[in-house]
Design a protein around this motif. Structure first.
Motif, short mmCIF file in Angstrom:
data_model
loop_
_atom_site.label_atom_id
_atom_site.label_comp_id
_atom_site.label_asym_id
_atom_site.label_seq_id
_atom_site.Cartn_x
_atom_site.Cartn_y
_atom_site.Cartn_z
N THR A 169 0.81 -1.22 0.00
CA THR A 169 0.00 0.00 0.00
C THR A 169 0.84 1.27 0.00
O THR A 169 0.34 2.33 -0.38
CB THR A 169 -0.91 0.04 1.24
N ARG A 187 1.75 6.40 -2.38
CA ARG A 187 0.60 5.55 -2.06
C ARG A 187 -0.33 5.38 -3.25
O ARG A 187 -1.26 4.58 -3.20
CB ARG A 187 -0.18 6.11 -0.86
N PRO A 207 -1.84 3.79 -6.05
CA PRO A 207 -1.71 2.39 -6.50
C PRO A 207 -1.24 2.26 -7.94
O PRO A 207 -0.63 1.25 -8.31
CB PRO A 207 -3.12 1.82 -6.30
N ARG A 209 2.47 -0.55 -9.14
CA ARG A 209 2.34 -1.79 -9.91
C ARG A 209 3.63 -2.61 -9.97
O ARG A 209 3.58 -3.84 -9.93
CB ARG A 209 1.84 -1.46 -11.32
N THR A 236 3.82 -5.26 -7.13
CA THR A 236 2.74 -6.20 -6.86
C THR A 236 3.23 -7.59 -6.55
O THR A 236 2.59 -8.34 -5.82
CB THR A 236 1.77 -6.27 -8.04
#
Length: 313
Positions: free
Chosen positions: A272, A291, A293, A297, A300
């Motif tokens: 996050t 932060r 998103p 990537r 992830t």
């Protein structure tokens, strides 16, 4: 930068270098990928006879990538004026140094093709953001990638002398972004920040933060965060402790962020937050928190590799 000709097979091997150039110019891995894709599209749109006349396809691709990035930098200023909150460069993980072994990397993923050095630290990229597009292109191509000014002139459409002046002006600004401490010293400070943050020890955090420290956060309107930079070590310490108190299950991991020690926050295995730090005289002077998103990537896979988690304990 364009000379005379070979075939096209060698162009495939240029992708990694072009991604590295474009990311340093744009501060965004997604935008860098788009710029490189555009350069390749223009290459393959050339008649075969024209491609065969070009002796250095890599040089041609670099020229075109530079021009695409120059155009993107011009339009980016307008887009970032509409951006919600502070805009920060996209943070990059260090695949090789964090448990990403053979078989985990994806050759098609731009993050796996990045060379991490002092020219991609968050401090350095933030300074690059303060430059004009022409200064940034001249400085990155010359000082980072060692291109001669005669070739940079072809990218910028200016004389070599003018390009030299642009790079000199940019260089004066960039001097302040050179790493002031060793990697080991920085890692020790960041580790102690992690420990104090986890225990919500405000006094310890205040001791680790410079009195004039500044925290800048980028949520992009997609994740909650402070809309303006927080100034002062004591204020930052209280804010960090409050975050830890409001996020049950928060897991902090020591990670390399853009080639320097940083912290990654996960909740339920999902990344996050990614935080970068600048350190001087044993204290944190700047914190950059991403932060958004869309910019996380490349991180992830953090939650998919159990070896990474065990290595961080």
């Amino acid at each position: 930068m364009v000379t005379t000709g070979t075939g096209t097979d060698e162009t495939a091997g240029e992708r990694r270098r072009l991604i590295n150039v474009a990311y340093r110019l744009l501060g965004s891995l997604a935008e860098a990928e788009d710029a490189v894709q555009e350069a390749y599209a223009r290459w393959y749109a050339l008649p075969r006879s024209r491609r065969e006349e070009i002796v250095s396809p890599g040089a041609w691709l670099t020229t075109v990538t530079g021009r695409v990035c120059l155009d993107a930098l011009g339009s980016a200023r307008a887009r970032r004026e509409r951006y919600v909150g502070a805009w920060l460069p996209e943070p990059l993980p260090d695949r090789a140094g964090q448990g990403y072994g053979a078989g985990l990397g994806n050759p098609g993923d731009p993050a796996d093709q990045m060379v991490l050095d002092e020219s991609v630290t968050m401090a350095f990229l933030v300074v690059l953001e303060s430059m004009t597009p022409a200064e940034r292109v001249a400085f990155v191509l010359h000082d980072v990638f060692r291109y001669p000014f005669a070739e940079i002139a072809a990218v910028l459409g200016r004389t070599p002398s003018a390009c030299k002046q642009l790079a000199s002006s940019a260089r004066r600004r960039a001097e302040d972004a050179r790493a002031p401490v060793t990697a080991a010293g920085r890692a020790d400070v960041v580790r102690r920040v992690k420990q104090a943050w986890e225990t919500k020890d405000i006094a310890a955090l205040v001791g680790l933060l410079d009195a004039a420290a500044v925290m800048t956060a980028d949520g992009g309107g997609r994740a909650g965060t402070v809309p303006h930079p927080i100034e002062g070590g004591a204020r930052i310490a209280r804010y960090m402790a409050a975050i830890a108190g409001r996020a049950p299950g928060l897991e902090l991991l020591e990670r390399s962020v853009n080639g320097t020690p940083g912290l990654v926050a996960r909740v339920a295995g999902v990344v996050t937050t990614v935080a970068s730090f600048d350190v001087a005289d044993g204290r944190v002077t700047r914190i950059w928190v991403v932060r958004n998103p869309e910019k996380l990537r490349p991180w992830t896979r953090e939650g998919l590799d159990p070896a990474v988690r065990s290595a961080s304990r």
